[in-house]
Design an enzyme around this catalytic site. Structure first.
Site, PDB file in Angstrom:
ATOM      1  N   TYR A 128      41.067  44.620  53.227  1.00 13.96           N
ATOM      2  CA  TYR A 128      39.871  43.841  52.895  1.00 13.96           C
ATOM      3  C   TYR A 128      40.117  42.339  52.745  1.00 13.96           C
ATOM      4  O   TYR A 128      39.185  41.588  52.533  1.00 13.96           O
ATOM      5  CB  TYR A 128      39.269  44.358  51.581  1.00 13.96           C
ATOM      6  CG  TYR A 128      38.340  45.542  51.761  1.00 13.96           C
ATOM      7  CD1 TYR A 128      38.822  46.760  52.228  1.00 13.96           C
ATOM      8  CD2 TYR A 128      36.992  45.452  51.451  1.00 13.96           C
ATOM      9  CE1 TYR A 128      37.981  47.851  52.382  1.00 13.96           C
ATOM     10  CE2 TYR A 128      36.135  46.527  51.599  1.00 13.96           C
ATOM     11  CZ  TYR A 128      36.639  47.721  52.068  1.00 13.96           C
ATOM     12  OH  TYR A 128      35.799  48.788  52.216  1.00 13.96           O
ATOM     13  N   LYS A 176      48.725  56.781  53.640  1.00 11.47           N
ATOM     14  CA  LYS A 176      48.984  57.289  54.994  1.00 11.47           C
ATOM     15  C   LYS A 176      50.392  56.837  55.370  1.00 11.47           C
ATOM     16  O   LYS A 176      50.611  56.205  56.401  1.00 11.47           O
ATOM     17  CB  LYS A 176      47.901  56.754  55.956  1.00 11.47           C
ATOM     18  CG  LYS A 176      47.910  57.366  57.332  1.00 11.47           C
ATOM     19  CD  LYS A 176      47.551  58.841  57.386  1.00 11.47           C
ATOM     20  CE  LYS A 176      47.794  59.389  58.787  1.00 11.47           C
ATOM     21  NZ  LYS A 176      47.618  60.862  58.864  1.00 11.47           N
ATOM     22  N   ASP A 206      37.322  53.324  49.489  1.00 10.83           N
ATOM     23  CA  ASP A 206      35.941  53.114  49.933  1.00 10.83           C
ATOM     24  C   ASP A 206      35.434  54.367  50.652  1.00 10.83           C
ATOM     25  O   ASP A 206      34.353  54.876  50.356  1.00 10.83           O
ATOM     26  CB  ASP A 206      35.889  51.903  50.871  1.00 10.83           C
ATOM     27  CG  ASP A 206      34.492  51.670  51.418  1.00 10.83           C
ATOM     28  OD1 ASP A 206      33.547  51.664  50.608  1.00 10.83           O
ATOM     29  OD2 ASP A 206      34.346  51.516  52.642  1.00 10.83           O
TER      30      ASP A 206
HETATM   31  C1  IPM Z   1      31.330  49.499  48.570  1.00  7.49           C
HETATM   32  C2  IPM Z   1      30.805  48.846  49.809  1.00  7.49           C
HETATM   33  C3  IPM Z   1      31.592  47.580  50.082  1.00  7.49           C
HETATM   34  C4  IPM Z   1      33.056  47.965  50.245  1.00  7.49           C
HETATM   35  C5  IPM Z   1      31.121  46.780  51.294  1.00  7.49           C
HETATM   36  C6  IPM Z   1      29.661  46.399  51.134  1.00  7.49           C
HETATM   37  C7  IPM Z   1      31.989  45.592  51.581  1.00  7.49           C
HETATM   38  O1  IPM Z   1      30.854  49.727  50.888  1.00  7.49           O
HETATM   39  O2  IPM Z   1      31.293  48.869  47.503  1.00  7.49           O
HETATM   40  O3  IPM Z   1      31.789  50.634  48.645  1.00  7.49           O
HETATM   41  O4  IPM Z   1      33.476  48.435  51.313  1.00  7.49           O
HETATM   42  O5  IPM Z   1      33.804  47.800  49.292  1.00  7.49           O
HETATM   43 MN    MN Z   2      31.544  51.728  50.346  1.00  6.16          MN
END
Ligand code: IPM
Ligand code: MN
Length: 349
Positions: A138, A185, A242
């Site tokens: 991220y 992984k 996520d």
């Molecule tokens: C979440 C969302 C976010 C993430 C997006 C909107 C960037 O999917 O909070 O799970 O991936 O963290």
């Molecule tokens: Mn999410």
């Protein structure tokens, strides 16, 4: 260290866009009904504001957000704008710059009828995903080379630091009652996986009383569907956390009811948001489920030290769901605001 507590906690409220605008007022309604002595200040952070000013979060708002005791957050995103720049400037900026390195995503089944699981004994779902929230895939490192040509190369770096990996694993051990399962992984992604494996073993050694297990992410997804009752705490990186938390949301009744907390346990900062997004397909019609936001508010007051109030809110949600006093997505026929009322009235009695 926790900052000096004000007499009254200041909560910055960022409903943002779409469904977020509908569910956050319900969470505040419930907090008020629960008797929370909190001061709410709402900020104009949303797609319209961004389109007007070109700034995802204006500087004066940013100053305030840094001072708030907690941030109550809805969801960001708008079909009219480039999602990634806007997202990076709002949600990811808050997570990264406030160093909210722990993302807690509990999944608890409040009523059997919400479970997709055939077998009764597998419905004891009550687990916590501890998602690393400031690193991994991220961070936005990488780039596109020869962009727009047929020779284009795109690189997205997976950043994993000793500090980041160690602190999230340590947090997970602190949160576990039974077992911590670490998910990675490392069979295929050997560099990052190697660091996770190394620190996983090092931290586990310091907690001999807590059971441990390791699963590759593919096997973890399979086990979560097969029998989610086996899990207590799962700790994992940003992207896997996520993905798996959308899966666990579905196990407990869907995206509408899953809450999350983004916290820094060392500074005390926190941002609390439902797992769902802006839901453009259903937003604006009064049908969005406010439970994810309400349970996120419950996590917020727990984080601020009001454990009893947090439990009362969770209990009221459970009771409303069991009584069928909820929105259509989980089998009721109430509107967003009526579903909020159903929880609120249980707290006033
Ligand atoms: C979440 C969302 C976010 C993430 C997006 C909107 C960037 O999917 O909070 O799970 O991936 O963290
Ligand atoms: Mn999410």
């Amino acid at each position: 260290m926790r900052r000096k507590p004000h007499l009254r906690k200041h909560i910055a409220v960022l409903p943002c866009d779409g469904a977020g605008k509908e569910v956050v007022p319900e969470a505040i309604k419930v907090l008020r009904a629960a008797g929370a002595d909190l001061e709410f200040q709402e900020y104009d952070v949303n797609a319209d504001q961004y389109m007007r000013s070109g700034q995802p979060i204006p500087p004066d708002v940013w100053n305030d957000l840094q001072k708030a005791d907690a941030i109550l957050f809805g969801a960001v995103g708008d079909p009219r704008i480039d999602d990634s720049t806007y997202l990076a400037g709002v949600l990811l900026r808050l997570r990264f710059e406030l160093d909210l390195y722990v993302n807690l995503r509990p999944a608890k089944l409040y009523d059997d009828r919400l479970s997709p699981l055939r077998r009764e004994e597998r419905r004891m779902v009550d687990m916590l995903i501890v998602r690393e929230n400031t690193e991994g895939l991220y961070v936005g490192m990488g780039g596109r080379f020869k962009k727009g040509t047929e020779q284009e190369v795109a690189i997205q770096e997976d950043l994993n630091t000793y500090l980041g990996v160690t602190r999230i694993i340590e947090y997970a051990f602190g949160a576990a009652k039974g077992e911590v399962v670490m998910v990675d992984k490392s069979n295929a992604m050997t560099h990052a996986g190697g660091l996770w494996q190394q620190q996983w073993k090092a931290v586990a050694k310091k907690h001999p009383n807590i059971k441990t297990r390791h699963l590759y992410v593919d096997a973890a997804a399979m086990q979560l569907v097969r029998d989610p009752s086996q899990f207590d705490v799962i700790v994992t990186g940003n992207l896997f956390g996520d993905i798996l938390s959308d899966l666990t949301a579905e196990l407990i009744g869907g995206m509408g009811i899953a809450p999350s907390a983004n916290i820094n346990p060392k500074t005390g900062r926190g941002l609390f948001e439902p797992v769902h997004g802006t839901a453009p397909d259903i937003a604006g019609r009064g049908v969005v489920n406010p439970v994810g936001a309400i349970l996120s508010a419950s996590m917020m007051v727990k984080h601020l030290g009001y454990t009893e109030m947090a439990n009362a809110i969770e209990g009221a949600v459970e009771s409303a769901i069991r009584a069928g006093e909820c929105t259509r997505d989980i089998g009721g026929d109430l509107s967003t605001s009526q579903a909020g009322d159903a929880v609120a009235k249980r707290l006033k009695d």
